[in-house]
Design an enzyme around this catalytic site. Structure first.
Site: not given
Lengths: 445, 378
Positions: A75, A151, A175
């Protein structure tokens, strides 16, 4: 895409090379990642260098480690040496480059893994949708018209699409578990603080954790070991309970049916004050996120992603006594949950309230009213983050349907029990990854 | 739902009655032919008291709160292990300076079950787990019917005998305490509702029985010369030891609660149920177990301890109530003007394009604040 353990075994045995695996992987990313809007940076030079190093170790007759030549992505909030850590924001696009890799990346690379990409996310991890003003909205590999969740949406999408065997994400309020559920793969939010957070851009300290996306439980367990997660003995037998109350509202009937099938005799228990727990988590997250970005907001608020900016400003404006009240509630609540967990090893709960929403209409039904997926997809994951307990999102096996996941929630430090139970469900065919139609089929082996 | 009266630091009416009874027995003790009559009536009163105890005890309440079994184990351990251990230690430490029978009385009080009514009431005032308190206190009383006499037999020696629990005592306990208690409890399905409904009417019987036992006990004690045996120094020492005992038990319970991570509501249960001793059980039980001439002096420490525990617990319950009182719900800025003022205080300027989004997000956070403060304290 093969599983990480299969790739590593092939590379270690000389059946293939890390360079060959990487070549195939980069070709896949080049061909497929654009339409997913999942990748923010391809780190080809670094990846070639790491793959070559793995092959050199093998050529020298040594073992590069349990992840030999396995490509992966992170990420966009992990420090990658020599690159700015952007946390998905144009605000940090020109930030000074990180001087070192994040701790988790160091551990993976020491085990022979090859970092190939940074992956899309909601700006500053503040959202459940991966709608990013700078990079675009990440698409769900099962239906490009749908959200991948967030996310850590980019990290989930590349794994679900078969472009990478695993990836790293972060989970504050869901997330990892939400995109794992919506894209149909495994995702773990560990016990709070169980995995190394060094070199990770923070969001809300009270709940921030890093975690993994994988295609199988074998990969999950292997990677957990590499990252240095706790290696406690798994419980035997496993006492399973189903969460009732709010966890059976706002849920897909198939999730209820699956929980009942997994634990037909498991007691149906209710966690107390679950709505208050979620609200307290919401307030703490807003306050901590706002505080973190307060200086940047006062300097140049308009440089933020508009959707994130307004949420962060609202968080800054929360009165301190409200934050204190939410934290006081949390301290008491965590102790109450420990007492409840004493009689159970695994709690079953839905990971998301529904399948992936459409990008054109990113709203979901909560209590009969439409609300923003960006804020409310975490209705079932956020209260669990609030407790600090580990939660593993497992994909229900339902070919031909959009993916849906369940949370397996355990006691603090009991990831081994969750893994063992999830592996048993996988063996029975109740859970498991279903590749999206048209998933990348390249095969380096 | 537990109905509560405001806890008070002033001695209650019952305490004044107790003092009046002791004073009355000191000046006008039962004498001569009146003695067997008073003793018989007192014996019947004890049986009636335990009959009512049995009828009032709710097995449902015990079963409903039984899930929190660790808490109940802690409460029972405090009542029946920690307290007796402190009692034995105090006897060993103060044997040379205090009256032997008074110390026996001190040990006796440590063997008693917890109170029911005041434990629950103080737990409720302090914001504790009332359901668990009902279960814990009831369980303590149920077990105490058997366990307290057994502990008395095991740990106490009275009147030169090796044990306080003679065969006569066992018979008396069975006839006066156990049988009425069991009969009352078995009749609960028929008379329980009546008793619950007429609590106020039955209270004089309840309390009158205790006063009668106290009168009978102190009459015998006065005849035995209690006030030449017990002086102001002894009473002061008793007061001090009772206070010490209570502080040690409460400190240990709070420490244990922190050690095992009990939630605040359960910690309050442990604190209040685990530190109480029942006058209502202790007085009649002493009447059944000990020789008549010794009952007065043996229940004296219990009477003193009883009032100290009420004072201290009332103060603590009030303090917990203040600490745990629902804080005032902090208000969020909601209008554009309020938002601008709040932002300015923090050195922020809200640009025009942000205002609508910020307002919407603050409204969302406001709803979450409503939920957080929705029931009781956050």
């Amino acid at each position: 895409m093969k599983q990480a353990v299969e790739i590593a075994a092939a590379v270690r045995s000389g059946q293939t090379s890390a360079m060959a695996v990487l070549e195939q992987c980069l070709a896949g990313l080049a061909a497929e990642s654009g339409r997913l809007v999942a990748v923010t940076r391809i780190l080809a030079d670094r990846a070639w260098s790491e793959a070559a190093a793995v092959d050199a170790v093998i050529a020298a007759g040594r073992d590069p480690g349990p992840l030999a030549g396995v490509p992966y992505g992170v990420k966009d909030l992990f420090d990658v040496r020599g690159l700015p850590t952007t946390a998905g924001s144009s605000l940090y696009a020109d930030a000074p480059p990180a001087l070192a890799d994040a701790d988790a990346i160091n551990r993976l690379n020491a085990a022979g893994a090859v970092l190939v990409a940074t992956l899309n996310m909601d700006e500053f991890a503040y959202g459940f949708a991966t709608i990013n003003a700078r990079h675009g909205t990440t698409r769900n590999p099962h239906d490009l018209d749908r959200l991948a969740g967030g996310s850590s949406g980019g990290s989930a999408a590349v794994v679900a699409a078969g472009l990478l065997p695993f990836s790293l994400g972060s989970d504050t309020n869901g997330s990892i578990r939400i995109p794992a559920s919506l894209t149909g793969i495994y995702g773990i939010k560990p016990t709070h603080g169980a995995l190394p957070m060094g070199g990770v851009f923070p969001f809300a300290d009270s709940f921030d954790d890093i975690g993994l996306f994988t295609l199988s439980m074998a990969d999950m367990q292997c990677l957990w070991q590499v990252l240095g997660g706790a290696d406690a003995q798994a419980s035997d037998p496993v006492r399973v309970a189903r969460l009732g109350g709010r966890f059976r509202d706002n849920v897909d009937p198939e999730q209820i049916a699956a929980m009942d099938a997994i634990a037909p005799d498991g007691p149906l228990i209710e966690l107390p004050d679950i709505a208050r727990a979620r609200s307290a988590a919401f307030l703490i997250t807003a306050a901590e996120g706002g505080k973190l970005h307060r200086e940047a907001l006062s300097r140049d608020a308009m440089a933020f992603d508009p959707a994130t900016r307004d949420r962060l400003i609202a968080g800054v404006l929360l009165p301190d006594p409200l934050y204190d009240a939410a934290q006081a509630f949390r301290a008491d609540y965590k102790q109450r949950i420990v007492a409840i967990m004493a009689d159970h090893d695994v709690l079953l709960a839905p990971a998301t309230p529904c399948v992936a929403p459409l990008i054109a209409d990113p709203r979901i039904l909560i209590d009969g009213a439409l609300s923003a997926a960006r804020t409310d997809l975490g209705i079932h994951s956020q209260p669990i983050s609030f407790t600090g307990l580990p939660s593993l999102s497992v994909p229900l096996r339902r070919p031909g349907c959009f993916p849906l996941g369940l949370q397996l929630i355990g006691k603090a430090g009991s990831e081994a029990t969750l893994f063992r139970f999830a592996a048993m469900l996988e063996d029975k065919g109740l859970t498991g990854v279903t590749s999206p139609t048209g998933a990348y089929q390249g095969d380096a082996l | 739902m537990v109905r509560l009266s405001k806890p008070s630091f002033s001695p209650d009416f019952f305490l004044l009655c107790l003092i009046a009874t002791v004073v009355g027995a000191s000046f006008i003790p039962a004498r001569g032919v009146a003695v067997p009559w008073v003793e018989t009536v007192a014996d019947l009163a004890i049986a009636l008291l335990f009959f009512l105890h049995g009828a009032k005890l709710s097995r449902t309440a015990i079963l409903q709160g039984a899930g929190n079994w660790r808490l109940h184990v802690y409460v029972l351990a405090s009542t029946y292990i920690l307290f007796p251990a402190i009692g034995l230690a105090m006897i060993a430490l103060f044997r040379s300076i205090a009256d032997g029978l008074l110390l026996t009385g001190l040990l006796y009080l440590t063997l008693l079950p917890s109170t029911v009514q005041s434990s629950i009431a103080f737990t409720a005032i302090a914001g504790g787990n009332v359901a668990a308190a009902v279960c814990s206190a009831s369980l303590s009383n149920l077990i105490g019917i058997i366990l307290t006499p057994l502990l008395v037999g095991l740990l106490m020696a009275v009147d030169g005998e090796s044990s306080a629990l003679s065969w006569r005592s066992v018979q008396v306990i069975a006839l006066q305490l156990l049988v009425p208690f069991l009969v009352g409890h078995m009749l609960r399905p028929w008379i329980g509702t009546f008793i619950e409904r007429h609590k106020r009417l039955l209270m004089p019987i309840d309390r009158g029985s205790i006063l009668l036992v106290v009168y009978s006990a102190f009459s015998a004690a006065v005849a035995g010369g209690i006030w030449s045996q017990v002086g102001i120094v002894d009473l002061s020492l008793l007061l001090l030891l009772s206070l010490m005992m209570l502080m040690i038990v409460m400190g240990a319970n709070v420490g244990l609660a922190r050690l095992v991570g009990l939630p605040r509501a359960d910690m309050i249960v442990l604190l209040f149920c685990g530190s109480k001793k029942s006058l209502v059980s202790g007085v009649p039980m002493a009447g059944a177990v000990f020789p008549a001439a010794q009952v007065g002096i043996i229940i004296l420490p219990l009477m003193i301890f009883h009032q100290i525990q009420l004072f201290l617990c009332a103060a603590l319950a009030n303090r917990f109530a203040r600490e745990g009182a629902t804080p005032q719900r902090p208000q969020l800025p909601r209008t554009a003007a309020e938002i601008e003022v709040a932002a300015q205080k923090l050195g922020l300027t809200i640009a025009k394009p942000c205002m609508a989004g910020v307002t919407a997000n603050l409204l969302l956070l406001d709803r979450h604040a409503d939920t957080l403060f929705a029931t009781g304290k956050p």
